[in-house]
Design an enzyme around this catalytic site. Structure first.
Site, PDB file in Angstrom:
ATOM      1  N   CYS A 137       6.319  55.719  91.859  1.00 53.00           N
ATOM      2  CA  CYS A 137       6.644  56.279  93.162  1.00 53.00           C
ATOM      3  C   CYS A 137       5.398  56.413  94.018  1.00 53.00           C
ATOM      4  O   CYS A 137       4.329  56.748  93.524  1.00 53.00           O
ATOM      5  CB  CYS A 137       7.305  57.660  92.992  1.00 53.00           C
ATOM      6  N   VAL A 348      -0.734  69.096  93.454  1.00 51.62           N
ATOM      7  CA  VAL A 348      -0.758  68.104  92.366  1.00 51.62           C
ATOM      8  C   VAL A 348      -0.921  66.688  92.905  1.00 51.62           C
ATOM      9  O   VAL A 348      -1.764  65.927  92.441  1.00 51.62           O
ATOM     10  CB  VAL A 348       0.515  68.216  91.506  1.00 51.62           C
TER      11      VAL A 348
END
Length: 454
Positions: A137, A348
């Site tokens: 992704c 993150v």
């Protein structure tokens, strides 16, 4: 609400490639869905079967495209893969493992990043490994340097080539002292899958300790590995000469469970998530409750619904036991309906708010700060790459034409369309098959109003 029964009539087909959904929103989602094994464990457990000298059995394997990719990669490396003795189980016979040609690996890998985890097991079995350019992704850089640096410390020779990376271990693999710059889940898995057969002891510091990591450790211990861990993110692995196969049931998919919980929150519905467990979702459940959600933990799952009008919250994503980055995207859809100002700090990945463009198009008031917010109390230390999203609500969502950007963002777009008034056209939804088993059938079971128009 009485726990809904399992729907035995639900079709098992995946989302067709190139699908476009015409979604008519404004209807609460109600009913039951069941989650199976975690994508983030099942695919790694399949790779671990390469390490065994005997047959392995994996249970509760989700029927998703990432699993199909790993199965194909195992088969091109000579592993015989077959169906097990119960639905959702797979059997792996690694007795004839062999090298695979680059063209075969590249053809089967597709957009998956799983091939990087084949390196350690293949170096042990064959003395060499090859990985093509990796996809995944588009949510951030996600470099594989952590993986390659760890493999070098074990004694692997890494050669970067135009079409990928070739690795060899001319002197075998030896235990190493490794300190990860960041508690990366993938790099921790790499070290575990490599160290269990390396000569000597490996000490891994700043390791990821997600529930899926703990489940992988349990699986490897079943195979004969010697692994211990301390509460300060330190894992010790004593290498062994031989490992046997395993019989293991996957931990449930907490990402999917949280996704359906957020769908209940956003649409003002009521969803029972069969297979969900409280312990692995403690952090999520706290935020869910603060945002106005209600849940009931039952023996075979968790029931989710709204309790009050939705409330604004401040969330900081982090590695476990923090709030997962995969949870923030569907939560943001629900927060568009909360009265007040919510803030989500993404620490993150550096590019995980791209999906909010579609929500703004649908009427949401979301402002993305590409370098984060400097002020305000924080629990998670600031990271150079972090971003922040400020969501002000409630804002009624209206129908729009949407193109799915990635797995979790795509799920969030579908839920936004189900929350909005009118008919939305959502394209690219086949990517959801990477992580959501029987996605369209589950939507039907929950009463979603949509058609697959192509």
């Amino acid at each position: 609400m009485t726990t809904p029964p399992r729907d035995a009539a639900v079709d098992l087909a995946p989302v067709p490639a190139g699908s476009v959904l015409a979604i008519r929103g404004g209807r609460p989602l109600r009913g039951r869905v069941d989650v199976k094994g975690a994508k983030n464990l099942a695919t790694k457990a399949m790779v671990a079967a390469l390490l065994g000298e005997t047959t392995s059995i994996l249970r509760d394997v989700p029927d998703i495209s990432d699993v199909a990719v790993v199965r194909s990669l195992l088969e091109v490396h000579g592993v015989n893969v077959s169906e097990g003795d119960e639905p959702g189980s797979m059997v792996f016979d690694p007795s004839e493992v062999e090298s695979a040609h680059f063209e075969e690996i590249d053809a089967h890998a597709g957009a998956s990043r799983i091939p990087i985890l084949f390196c350690g097991p293949l170096l042990h079995r064959l003395g060499q490994a090859f990985i093509p350019d990796l996809g995944g992704c588009r949510i951030g850089d996600r470099p594989i340097d952590f993986h390659l640096d760890a493999l070098r410390k074990f004694g692997a020779v890494v050669e970067k080539q135009p079409n990928g990376i070739r690795l060899s271990a001319p002197n075998g693999l030896k235990g190493a002292n490794i300190h990860l710059p960041y508690p990366s889940v993938g790099a921790t898995e790499q070290v575990l899958l490599t160290a269990v057969r390396a000569e000597g002891t490996t000490e891994l510091r700043n390791a990821a300790i997600e529930p899926e990591i703990m489940d992988l450790i349990a699986l490897l211990q079943k195979m004969g590995a010697i692994i211990s861990y301390e509460p300060n993110r330190v894992i010790f692995i004593e290498g062994v000469d031989e490992l046997r196969g395993y019989d293991h049931r996957c931990i449930f998919d907490r990402n999917e469970a949280a996704s359906w919980a957020c769908a209940a929150l956003a649409t003002d519905g009521e969803i029972f998530v069969g297979g969900a467990k409280q312990q692995e979702m403690l952090t999520f459940l706290n935020v869910f409750r603060k945002a106005g959600g209600w849940f009931d933990v039952q023996e075979d799952g968790i029931l989710f619904r709204r309790d009050t009008a939705l409330k604004p919250v401040t969330v900081e994503t982090d590695v476990h036991p923090g709030f997962m980055t995969d949870w923030q995207q569907p939560l943001i859809v629900a927060l568009t309906q909360a009265k007040g100002r919510s803030i989500v700090h993404e620490t993150v990945y550096e590019n995980r708010f791209g999906f909010t463009d579609a929500l703004v198009k649908m009427g949401a008031d979301i402002e993305v700060h590409p370098h984060g917010l400097q002020n305000g109390p924080r629990r998670v230390a600031r990271r150079e790459l972090e971003q922040a999203a400020v969501i002000t609500g409630p804002t009624p969502l209206r129908a729009a034409d949407i193109v799915v950007p990635d797995l979790r963002g795509g799920y969030s777009h579908v839920i936004a369309a189900l929350t909005a008034e009118g008919e939305s056209q959502v394209s690219g939804v086949d990517i959801l098959s990477r992580g959501y088993e029987k996605f369209l059938e589950k939507l039907r079971a929950l009463g979603a109003d949509f058609d697959v128009v192509r």
